[in-house]
Design a protein around this motif. Structure first.
Motif, short mmCIF file in Angstrom:
data_model
loop_
_atom_site.label_atom_id
_atom_site.label_comp_id
_atom_site.label_asym_id
_atom_site.label_seq_id
_atom_site.Cartn_x
_atom_site.Cartn_y
_atom_site.Cartn_z
N GLU A 42 -51.46 6.26 25.27
CA GLU A 42 -52.53 6.89 26.04
C GLU A 42 -53.86 6.52 25.40
O GLU A 42 -54.03 6.64 24.18
N TRP A 92 -53.39 5.07 30.62
CA TRP A 92 -52.39 4.56 29.68
C TRP A 92 -52.41 3.04 29.66
O TRP A 92 -52.73 2.40 30.67
N HIS A 132 -52.62 16.14 33.38
CA HIS A 132 -52.96 15.01 32.51
C HIS A 132 -53.45 15.53 31.18
O HIS A 132 -54.33 16.38 31.12
#
Length: 149
Positions: A42, A92, A132
Motif C-alpha cells: 500500500e 496499492w 480503505h
C-alpha cells in the motif's frame, strides 16, 4: 477499456517503471502461486496518484531466453488487465514476478485464478468491501510494521 467498463471499473492501471518502486514492493507483502509471485504494498499518502492501481512486471533470465521472458511478461500483463481493475485496491502497487518453467507455459485460465487467489490471500476475501486503510494505519505493508510478509 470501453466506456461501459470504465463506468464499472473507474480505477486506472499505471505501469511501474522506476526501480525504487519495484524494490519497495519487494519488501512488502508477497504471495507465491504456481504461475508467478505477487508482491504488493500500500502506498503512503502523497506518494503517487491515490486513485490508481500501479502494476509492474519482471522476469529474470532464469525464466528463459528473451522469447520466453517476453511471452511470460505478455501473459502477466494480460492477467493484470483482466483482474486488477476489479479485484485490486486503489492506492496499492503490485509486481508480478515470472516463475521459471511456469509463467510462459501455464494454462491462461489457471494464471487468472492464481492472481485472484493471491489477491484474496494478500487482502483477505472481503477487502473490496472493507473501508480503505489510510497511510497512517499500523498495517501499511512496510517491513516490521506487523504486515504479513
Amino acid at each position: 477499456m470501453t466506456k461501459e467498463e470504465s463506468a464499472v471499473f473507474p480505477c486506472r492501471l499505471q505501469i511501474l517503471t522506476q526501480r525504487a518502486d519495484f524494490l519497495r514492493a519487494a519488501q512488502a507483502r508477497r504471495q507465491g502461486t504456481p504461475g508467478f509471485m505477487l508482491q504488493a504494498r500500500e502506498r503512503r499518502a502523497g506518494e503517487a496518484e491515490p486513485e490508481a492501481i500501479r502494476v509492474g512486471f519482471t522476469c529474470s533470465k532464469k525464466v528463459g531466453n528473451a522469447v520466453t521472458r517476453n511471452r511470460a511478461k505478455r501473459r502477466l500483463r494480460e492477467i493484470a488487465r483482466a483482474i486488477l481493475p476489479r479485484r485490486g485496491l486503489t492506492g496499492w502497487d503490485y509486481v508480478l514476478v515470472g516463475r521459471p518453467g511456469a509463467t510462459a507455459t501455464r494454462c491462461f485460465d489457471l494464471l487468472l485464478a492464481d492472481l485472484q487467489r493471491a489477491l484474496d490471500l494478500i487482502h483477505g476475501p472481503d477487502a473490496r468491501n472493507a473501508p480503505h486503510r489510510g497511510a497512517n494505519s499500523p498495517d501499511d505493508g512496510e517491513p516490521g510494521s506487523g504486515a504479513r510478509e
